[in-house]
Design an enzyme around this catalytic site. Structure first.
Site, PDB file in Angstrom:
ATOM      1  CD  GLU A 191      -2.501   5.805  13.296  1.00 34.64           C
ATOM      2  OE1 GLU A 191      -3.548   5.902  13.936  1.00 34.64           O
ATOM      3  OE2 GLU A 191      -2.353   6.269  12.153  1.00 34.64           O
ATOM      4  CG  ASP A 192      -0.724   1.416  11.399  1.00 34.91           C
ATOM      5  OD1 ASP A 192      -1.406   1.801  12.371  1.00 34.91           O
ATOM      6  OD2 ASP A 192      -1.049   1.603  10.215  1.00 34.91           O
ATOM      7  CG  ASP A 212     -21.435  20.250 -22.598  1.00 29.87           C
ATOM      8  OD1 ASP A 212     -22.389  19.602 -22.135  1.00 29.87           O
ATOM      9  OD2 ASP A 212     -20.856  21.167 -22.002  1.00 29.87           O
ATOM     10  CG  ASP A 223      -3.470   6.906   2.591  1.00 32.55           C
ATOM     11  OD1 ASP A 223      -3.136   5.722   2.451  1.00 32.55           O
ATOM     12  OD2 ASP A 223      -4.194   7.318   3.521  1.00 32.55           O
ATOM     13  CG  HIS A 270       1.620   6.920   4.518  1.00 33.38           C
ATOM     14  ND1 HIS A 270       1.832   6.145   3.399  1.00 33.38           N
ATOM     15  CD2 HIS A 270       0.343   6.649   4.906  1.00 33.38           C
ATOM     16  CE1 HIS A 270       0.734   5.457   3.129  1.00 33.38           C
ATOM     17  NE2 HIS A 270      -0.184   5.737   4.026  1.00 33.38           N
ATOM     18  CG  HIS A 293      -1.604   1.307   1.442  1.00 35.66           C
ATOM     19  ND1 HIS A 293      -2.463   1.933   0.555  1.00 35.66           N
ATOM     20  CD2 HIS A 293      -1.497   2.162   2.498  1.00 35.66           C
ATOM     21  CE1 HIS A 293      -2.863   3.095   1.058  1.00 35.66           C
ATOM     22  NE2 HIS A 293      -2.286   3.253   2.233  1.00 35.66           N
TER      23      HIS A 293
END
Length: 727
Positions: free
Chosen positions: A96-97, A279, A159, A92, A68
């Site tokens: 956090e993870d 259009d 992301d 990124h 990812h």
């Protein structure tokens, strides 16, 4: 190097074997061909660090999680972003993870990359569940993060784009929520930053997830357009290419098809069927120089007739996000309108990549009209706005105006160009020049003609604001301004004025209550006043006085506590204190937010009046002969002795009951007589009506009893009027 090796443990970056790289990384390698080898080696190192940190983690689809962030970096690489942004994209999700820390990232890849990763991490925590307070507060934080470094939002957009591309792995409820969030929040931000390629894909993917059946139907209709129209487009393309070649104009001619979301939005906004949205197809002509664009426009118009009033020059007057192009709509063969856009290579790059073009196109991208500088100006304005707004919801309401722009372009007296939202007024223009200009505005000149502030403006007009130092914002201004800056500035100024009025009125009310107790504010010892303020959590005396005026504190009770049980306060009851009170508090009618006039009796200057202290509303003024006054006598503590000042300003509401002959023209005669007496009519309604007589209720505005008497006199003179009385 194995992805499972410990990270952040060496000072030198080892070389990663390119041949051993997994397949999903080779696509990123190809997309970053514009970087030098040392920078690409950094990216491989970031992959190794990220893969080690995310080891064992998988996505819902079953792929390793590292795929990812690599895909996010690839989206940004295709936009030509710098290496720091790509490094931050790969890392990124690590803070956090994973166990990887910000300090570790800073040590390995530098402070800028760490700052970007930290910024995106904070954005990842934001959840846009709905448009209520929580989401609004999250939105505020997102825009403030953008103000520190625009690349934070670029990573977040990439992301979101990859998440939308892989949305199929989510459950139905999550798909709906994420798709709605994408269409309402992220796609408009991409559009505002000029990133049309990302915006278009976000919209299409969001539309497909939110309304799969509608998307499928429209996509099929676009593919199966009538053969006649397709043949017409081939003919138009050949003719345009031939004419431009004859004029020796080097160009790229690109045919384009509107997206399902674009067609759906137009159908919904203009209440049209698919066949009425003509259009659907168009052309883009990309040329070398600005002069070539105007030359090519002449060629195009000579080849096919343009539709009247459909030409837009965004080169001379760029859009707020830096977009530049010439737009024209041609009357093609078989009666089909065909849109043509003409622009230079640089403009085409900016139109597709927006602020991202700043990193991939180095020539001429730093001017005042560049997408980068315009984005910074917009976000700087948002930061200023959020300091002035009282709540996150109000901030979000103001920003939404700027996120969905349909601008008008206006000229200042010096020839500068300002862009404002659609339906902007002269007052919006005044606030866009400067807050002080808006606050002191009284009128405007549009193309030399004097107009009121509520006048709506059209592109190309020259606007000059007329100001007066004595002028102040009025609550009615909020009814017609449309820009976020104007709304925020007016509300802030009104709150300031209301606070000042409340402090002054509260001062008079407390002084009056203290005078009954043979004291005054000046005679209250400072320690006692400070103790009272501290005990009731008031930062200063002004806050207490404003609370008294707004009815949240009773002046008699405050006075008694300040005097601390003096003989005067214990000897008299509330009714006695009211009766022995000194002079009335005089009002002018201009006190904002702390004085209101009761709808039950509609007092006007000249009437005998009394005030009733109402919690949160301040003083509500009633006529002494109001039927409701009897009920208020039961709470004498809340009575306030008030009267009219010598100088009274403004218009006051009054109501008349008028009986007229029920015949054609009677109502018009009465309305004309009221207007002749220089009174405005707010509303008219029939109370009764039969064959001969009609009874009407007129709600009007007057300056006082004398003015009202003049209105009554003029109405009574009419032959059609049977009777008139004030309600």
């Amino acid at each position: 190097m194995s992805p499972t090796e410990p990270v952040c443990s060496r000072t030198e970056l080892p070389v990663v074997d390119v041949a051993a790289l997994p397949g999903y990384l080779h696509e990123l390698e190809q997309a970053t061909a514009y970087l030098d080898e040392s920078q690409r080696e950094l990216l491989r190192r970031a992959w190794a660090v990220g893969a080690a940190a995310h080891a064992g983690q998988t996505r819902r689809s079953g792929e390793p999680y590292i795929t990812h962030p690599v895909a996010v970096a690839q989206v940004l690489a295709e936009q030509g972003l710098d290496v720091e942004t790509l490094l931050a994209a790969i890392l990124h999700d690590t803070i956090e993870d994973t166990p990887l820390t910000r300090a570790c990232i800073a040590a390995e890849f530098g402070e800028t990359v760490a700052e970007l990763v930290d910024g995106v991490t904070k954005l990842d925590k934001l959840q846009f569940r709905d448009r209520q307070e929580a989401a609004a507060e999250s939105f505020r934080k997102m825009l403030l993060a953008m103000s520190r470094d625009l690349r934070v939002i670029l990573i977040k957009l990439a992301d979101r784009l990859h998440n939308m591309r892989t949305l199929g792995a989510k459950d139905a409820a999550s798909r709906q929520r994420i798709a709605r969030e994408t269409l309402e929040i992220y796609a408009p931000i991409a559009q505002r930053l000029g990133m049309n390629l990302i915006k278009a894909e976000l919209q299409d993917l969001g539309f497909r997830a939110l309304h799969p059946w509608r998307h499928a139907v429209l996509e099929k209709r676009i593919r199966t357009q009538p053969l006649v129209r397709r043949e017409a487009l081939v003919q138009i393309e050949a003719n345009l290419a031939q004419k431009l070649a004859k004029e020796k104009l080097p160009h790229r001619l690109i045919s384009r098809v509107k997206s399902p979301w674009s067609i759906y939005s137009k159908m919904r906004a203009e209440h049209k069927s698919f066949t009425q949205v003509m259009d659907v197809f168009g052309f883009r002509v990309v040329l070398r120089k600005v002069a070539d664009c105007y030359h090519a426009l002449g060629v195009v118009h000579a080849t096919y007739k343009p539709l009247d009033a459909r030409f837009r020059d965004f080169i001379a007057i760029p859009k707020a996000n830096g977009y530049q192009s010439l737009h024209t709509v041609l009357f093609g063969p078989y009666g089909s309108p065909v849109e043509v856009q003409l622009r230079t290579e640089e403009m085409d790059l900016i139109a597709e990549k927006g602020i991202a073009a700043h990193w991939s196109y180095k020539d001429g991208g730093e001017g005042p009209n560049s997408a980068q500088s315009r984005a910074h100006s917009w976000i700087t304005g948002l930061v200023e706005s959020q300091h002035a707004t009282g709540s996150s919801l109000e901030f979000l309401e103001n920003v939404k105006v700027d996120l969905f722009p349909d601008e008008v372009y206006l000229f200042t007296p010096k020839g500068d160009i300002l862009s404002l939202p659609r339906n902007a007024t002269a007052l919006d223009f005044a606030y866009s020049v400067h807050t002080d200009v808006g606050n002191q505005a009284v009128a405007a000149r549009v193309d030399g003609k004097l107009v009121p502030l509520r006048t709506r403006l059209a592109s190309g007009q020259r606007v000059e604001v007329i100001t007066a130092k004595s002028s102040m914002p009025k609550p009615q201004w909020l009814e017609f301004v449309v820009s976020g800056k104007a709304r925020t500035s007016i509300r802030q100024q009104l709150k300031h004025i209301e606070h000042e009025d409340a402090v002054q009125l509260g001062h008079r009310m407390l002084d009056r209550a203290l005078e009954v107790l043979d004291s005054s504010l000046e005679r209250v010892p400072s320690p006692r006043m400070d103790s009272y303020l501290h005990e009731h959590h008031y930062p200063r005396l002004e806050a207490l006085l404003a609370d008294i005026a707004l009815g949240n504190r009773m002046p008699n009770q405050v006075a008694s506590q300040l005097v601390r049980g003096s003989a005067a306060s214990t000897a008299r009851g509330p009714r006695e204190r009211l009766q022995s009170a000194p002079d009335k508090i005089l009002i002018t009618g201009a006190e904002r937010g702390v004085i209101s006039f009761a709808n039950c009796c509609l007092p006007i200057p000249g009437d005998e009046i009394m005030g009733y202290h109402t919690t949160g509303k301040g003083i509500v003024v009633h006529r002494m002969d109001c039927p409701n006054v009897a009920d208020y006598r039961k709470s004498p503590d809340r009575w306030v002795a008030i009267g009219w000042d010598r100088k009274v300003s403004g218009d006051f509401s009054a109501a008349l009951r008028i009986e007229v002959d029920n015949r054609p023209g009677a109502l018009a005669q009465v309305a004309a007589a009221i207007a002749d007496a220089e009174s405005n009519i707010d509303r008219v309604e029939y109370l009764e009506r039969d064959t001969h007589i009609a009874v009407l209720r007129f709600s009007i505005e007057v300056g006082g009893r004398r003015h009202l008497a003049n209105v009554l006199r003029k109405v009574r003179k009419l032959g059609v009027v049977v009777g008139v009385q004030r309600l």
